[in-house]
Design a protein around this motif. Structure first.
Motif, PDB file in Angstrom:
ATOM      1  N   GLU A 231     -34.286  77.697  25.337  1.00  0.00           N
ATOM      2  CA  GLU A 231     -33.159  76.762  25.297  1.00  0.00           C
ATOM      3  C   GLU A 231     -33.519  75.506  24.513  1.00  0.00           C
ATOM      4  N   LYS A 232     -34.728  74.993  24.715  1.00  0.00           N
ATOM      5  CA  LYS A 232     -35.171  73.790  23.990  1.00  0.00           C
ATOM      6  C   LYS A 232     -35.205  74.055  22.488  1.00  0.00           C
ATOM      7  N   ALA A 233     -35.737  75.205  22.099  1.00  0.00           N
ATOM      8  CA  ALA A 233     -35.802  75.552  20.674  1.00  0.00           C
ATOM      9  C   ALA A 233     -34.398  75.679  20.087  1.00  0.00           C
ATOM     10  N   LEU A 234     -33.487  76.314  20.820  1.00  0.00           N
ATOM     11  CA  LEU A 234     -32.109  76.455  20.339  1.00  0.00           C
ATOM     12  C   LEU A 234     -31.422  75.103  20.214  1.00  0.00           C
ATOM     13  N   GLU A 235     -31.636  74.224  21.193  1.00  0.00           N
ATOM     14  CA  GLU A 235     -31.046  72.890  21.145  1.00  0.00           C
ATOM     15  C   GLU A 235     -31.566  72.108  19.946  1.00  0.00           C
TER      16      GLU A 235
ATOM     17  N   GLU B 225     -32.787  73.293  17.152  1.00  0.00           N
ATOM     18  CA  GLU B 225     -32.330  73.907  15.907  1.00  0.00           C
ATOM     19  C   GLU B 225     -30.851  73.634  15.637  1.00  0.00           C
ATOM     20  N   SER B 226     -30.028  73.734  16.684  1.00  0.00           N
ATOM     21  CA  SER B 226     -28.574  73.628  16.503  1.00  0.00           C
ATOM     22  C   SER B 226     -28.031  72.219  16.688  1.00  0.00           C
ATOM     23  N   GLY B 227     -28.753  71.383  17.415  1.00  0.00           N
ATOM     24  CA  GLY B 227     -28.236  70.059  17.734  1.00  0.00           C
ATOM     25  C   GLY B 227     -27.256  70.087  18.894  1.00  0.00           C
ATOM     26  N   LEU B 228     -27.038  71.257  19.490  1.00  0.00           N
ATOM     27  CA  LEU B 228     -26.132  71.402  20.623  1.00  0.00           C
ATOM     28  C   LEU B 228     -26.936  71.428  21.915  1.00  0.00           C
ATOM     29  N   ARG B 229     -26.311  71.073  23.010  1.00  0.00           N
ATOM     30  CA  ARG B 229     -26.972  71.073  24.311  1.00  0.00           C
ATOM     31  C   ARG B 229     -26.503  72.260  25.133  1.00  0.00           C
ATOM     32  N   MET B 230     -27.447  72.997  25.686  1.00  0.00           N
ATOM     33  CA  MET B 230     -27.123  74.134  26.532  1.00  0.00           C
ATOM     34  C   MET B 230     -26.488  73.615  27.828  1.00  0.00           C
ATOM     35  N   ASN B 231     -25.563  74.388  28.375  1.00  0.00           N
ATOM     36  CA  ASN B 231     -24.905  74.072  29.645  1.00  0.00           C
ATOM     37  C   ASN B 231     -24.124  72.766  29.609  1.00  0.00           C
ATOM     38  N   GLU B 232     -23.730  72.333  28.434  1.00  0.00           N
ATOM     39  CA  GLU B 232     -22.886  71.153  28.293  1.00  0.00           C
ATOM     40  C   GLU B 232     -21.745  71.493  27.348  1.00  0.00           C
TER      41      GLU B 232
END
Length: 62
Positions: free
Chosen positions: A13-17, A19-26
């Protein structure tokens, strides 16, 4: 070697956040223009752009 599933998930999740600039579960907002690029519209629709789709929709609603 044991894998900690929770730690693995957090790292993904941290890596995806990052890379994308988006926050998981938000709730995230992405502009339509970013989602429906001209390339996407030309490949998957009969319209050249998202704006052209909107204009055609407005015309047909009249």
């Amino acid at each position: 070697m044991d894998i900690d599933a929770g730690k693995f998930k957090r790292n993904i999740e941290k890596a995806l956040e990052e890379e994308s600039g988006l926050r998981m579960n938000e709730q995230n907002e992405i502009p339509f223009e970013q989602l429906f690029t001209e390339e996407f519209m030309q490949l998957y629709t009969e319209f050249d752009s998202f704006e052209a789709l909107l204009e055609a929709t407005v015309r047909s609603a009249r």
